[in-house]
Motif scaffolding. Structure first.
Motif, PDB file in Angstrom:
ATOM      1  N   ALA A  51      -5.884  -8.205  11.538  1.00 48.36           N
ATOM      2  CA  ALA A  51      -5.688  -8.353  10.097  1.00 48.36           C
ATOM      3  C   ALA A  51      -5.027  -9.698   9.857  1.00 48.36           C
ATOM      4  CB  ALA A  51      -4.803  -7.237   9.555  1.00 48.36           C
ATOM      5  N   VAL A  52      -5.114 -10.186   8.633  1.00 49.78           N
ATOM      6  CA  VAL A  52      -4.325 -11.356   8.270  1.00 49.78           C
ATOM      7  C   VAL A  52      -2.874 -10.979   8.546  1.00 49.78           C
ATOM      8  CG1 VAL A  52      -3.637 -12.839   6.347  1.00 49.78           C
ATOM      9  CG2 VAL A  52      -6.024 -12.125   6.571  1.00 49.78           C
ATOM     10  N   PRO A  53      -2.076 -11.838   9.173  1.00 45.69           N
ATOM     11  CA  PRO A  53      -0.739 -11.430   9.620  1.00 45.69           C
ATOM     12  C   PRO A  53       0.304 -11.246   8.512  1.00 45.69           C
ATOM     13  CG  PRO A  53      -1.151 -13.718  10.172  1.00 45.69           C
ATOM     14  CD  PRO A  53      -2.433 -13.171   9.621  1.00 45.69           C
ATOM     15  N   PHE A  54      -0.110 -11.349   7.253  1.00 40.50           N
ATOM     16  CA  PHE A  54       0.839 -11.182   6.147  1.00 40.50           C
ATOM     17  C   PHE A  54       0.084 -10.785   4.881  1.00 40.50           C
ATOM     18  CE2 PHE A  54      -0.437 -15.597   6.642  1.00 40.50           C
ATOM     19  CZ  PHE A  54      -1.007 -15.881   5.407  1.00 40.50           C
ATOM     20  N   PHE A  55       0.763 -10.097   3.980  1.00 37.48           N
ATOM     21  CA  PHE A  55       0.255  -9.889   2.624  1.00 37.48           C
ATOM     22  C   PHE A  55       0.644 -11.116   1.827  1.00 37.48           C
ATOM     23  CE2 PHE A  55      -0.104  -5.589   3.979  1.00 37.48           C
ATOM     24  CZ  PHE A  55      -1.086  -5.040   3.171  1.00 37.48           C
ATOM     25  N   HIS A  56      -0.130 -11.433   0.800  1.00 30.44           N
ATOM     26  CA  HIS A  56       0.250 -12.542  -0.074  1.00 30.44           C
ATOM     27  C   HIS A  56      -0.249 -12.294  -1.484  1.00 30.44           C
ATOM     28  CE1 HIS A  56      -3.862 -13.858   0.789  1.00 30.44           C
ATOM     29  NE2 HIS A  56      -3.765 -14.722  -0.203  1.00 30.44           N
ATOM     30  N   GLN A  75      -7.100  -4.376   1.253  1.00 29.03           N
ATOM     31  CA  GLN A  75      -6.029  -3.711   0.517  1.00 29.03           C
ATOM     32  C   GLN A  75      -5.561  -4.613  -0.615  1.00 29.03           C
ATOM     33  OE1 GLN A  75      -2.830  -2.089   2.857  1.00 29.03           O
ATOM     34  NE2 GLN A  75      -1.501  -1.811   1.064  1.00 29.03           N
ATOM     35  N   VAL A  76      -5.510  -4.061  -1.836  1.00 27.50           N
ATOM     36  CA  VAL A  76      -4.933  -4.714  -3.008  1.00 27.50           C
ATOM     37  C   VAL A  76      -3.809  -3.793  -3.485  1.00 27.50           C
ATOM     38  CG1 VAL A  76      -5.327  -5.565  -5.343  1.00 27.50           C
ATOM     39  CG2 VAL A  76      -7.136  -5.787  -3.613  1.00 27.50           C
ATOM     40  N   ASN A  77      -2.586  -4.296  -3.426  1.00 27.97           N
ATOM     41  CA  ASN A  77      -1.396  -3.474  -3.668  1.00 27.97           C
ATOM     42  C   ASN A  77      -1.474  -2.237  -2.785  1.00 27.97           C
ATOM     43  OD1 ASN A  77      -0.206  -5.308  -5.410  1.00 27.97           O
ATOM     44  ND2 ASN A  77      -1.171  -4.419  -7.206  1.00 27.97           N
ATOM     45  N   ASP A  82     -13.293   0.032   1.801  1.00 27.81           N
ATOM     46  CA  ASP A  82     -14.147  -0.528   2.847  1.00 27.81           C
ATOM     47  C   ASP A  82     -14.860  -1.772   2.338  1.00 27.81           C
ATOM     48  OD1 ASP A  82     -13.577   1.513   4.705  1.00 27.81           O
ATOM     49  OD2 ASP A  82     -15.124   2.807   3.841  1.00 27.81           O
ATOM     50  N   ILE A  83     -15.034  -2.742   3.236  1.00 29.34           N
ATOM     51  CA  ILE A  83     -15.805  -3.948   2.949  1.00 29.34           C
ATOM     52  C   ILE A  83     -16.763  -4.179   4.107  1.00 29.34           C
ATOM     53  CG2 ILE A  83     -14.086  -5.021   1.458  1.00 29.34           C
ATOM     54  CD1 ILE A  83     -13.196  -6.703   3.888  1.00 29.34           C
ATOM     55  N   ALA A  84     -17.856  -4.902   3.841  1.00 31.76           N
ATOM     56  CA  ALA A  84     -18.848  -5.188   4.884  1.00 31.76           C
ATOM     57  C   ALA A  84     -19.613  -6.444   4.503  1.00 31.76           C
ATOM     58  CB  ALA A  84     -19.809  -4.006   5.038  1.00 31.76           C
ATOM     59  N   ASN A  94      -0.894 -12.110  -9.140  1.00 36.46           N
ATOM     60  CA  ASN A  94       0.293 -11.248  -9.139  1.00 36.46           C
ATOM     61  C   ASN A  94       0.065  -9.869  -8.548  1.00 36.46           C
ATOM     62  OD1 ASN A  94       1.976 -13.237 -10.439  1.00 36.46           O
ATOM     63  ND2 ASN A  94       0.705 -12.870 -12.249  1.00 36.46           N
ATOM     64  N   CYS A  95      -0.684  -9.818  -7.462  1.00 39.88           N
ATOM     65  CA  CYS A  95      -0.824  -8.575  -6.702  1.00 39.88           C
ATOM     66  C   CYS A  95      -1.001  -8.944  -5.231  1.00 39.88           C
ATOM     67  CB  CYS A  95      -1.978  -7.721  -7.218  1.00 39.88           C
ATOM     68  SG  CYS A  95      -3.582  -8.499  -7.148  1.00 39.88           S
ATOM     69  N   ASP A  96      -0.561  -8.039  -4.366  1.00 40.92           N
ATOM     70  CA  ASP A  96      -0.634  -8.275  -2.925  1.00 40.92           C
ATOM     71  C   ASP A  96      -2.025  -7.969  -2.414  1.00 40.92           C
ATOM     72  OD1 ASP A  96       2.076  -8.899  -2.879  1.00 40.92           O
ATOM     73  OD2 ASP A  96       2.662  -6.821  -2.495  1.00 40.92           O
ATOM     74  N   ARG A  97      -2.437  -8.740  -1.396  1.00 39.19           N
ATOM     75  CA  ARG A  97      -3.759  -8.512  -0.796  1.00 39.19           C
ATOM     76  C   ARG A  97      -3.713  -8.809   0.694  1.00 39.19           C
ATOM     77  NH1 ARG A  97      -5.238 -13.068  -4.098  1.00 39.19           N
ATOM     78  NH2 ARG A  97      -3.899 -11.906  -5.486  1.00 39.19           N
TER      79      ARG A  97
END
Length: 136
Positions: A51-56, A75-77, A82-84, A94-97
């Motif tokens: 995974a990306v090593p951080f949320f931003h 993941q959003v907030n 699922d994505i493909a 202004n939301c975490d992803r």
């Protein structure tokens, strides 16, 4: 790691390449190389299970992710989905992803970042048909 190869450029364009996307590895931003003034574009690859090593979160820019290969979870907030390959995901400000690769093959994606709410004209509302000799 990959690098961005500047192929050619002129007064009104820049042409660069990240190379073969099937062997792309890592993360690469292209704004500086192309001289872009309206958005930032990056290429990224996540190996299986990574995974990306951080949320931003971004204050002023939305992001649009285009999944080129592989599959995974986004993941959003607190919402996970699922994505493909072929998925296009827009994430507001202004939301975490974050995203994670769950496929056997690496997940390669493009992320386009631009100021949220700035698009006013697009496609033919911002274009005009012109006359020019076709040299293609």
């Amino acid at each position: 790691m990959n690098s961005l190869e500047i192929i050619n450029s002129g007064d009104k364009f820049a042409h660069a390449s990240v190379g073969n996307l099937h062997s792309f590895d890592g993360k690469l931003f292209v704004k500086e190389a192309t001289g872009a003034t309206s958005c930032e574009i990056s290429f990224g690859t996540l190996p299986t299970g990574a995974a990306v090593p951080f949320f931003h979160s971004h204050k002023g820019n939305e992001e649009n992710y285009i999944i080129l290969t592989g599959k995974g979870k986004f993941q959003v907030n607190d919402e996970v989905f699922d994505i493909a390959e072929g998925s296009v995901i827009r994430v507001a400000t202004n939301c975490d992803r974050n995203l994670k690769c769950t496929s056997e093959e690496p997940m390669t994606y493009i992320c386009i970042q631009a100021k949220e709410g700035s698009l006013s004209n697009y496609t033919m509302t911002d274009a005009e048909i012109t006359e020019r000799e076709n040299k293609l």
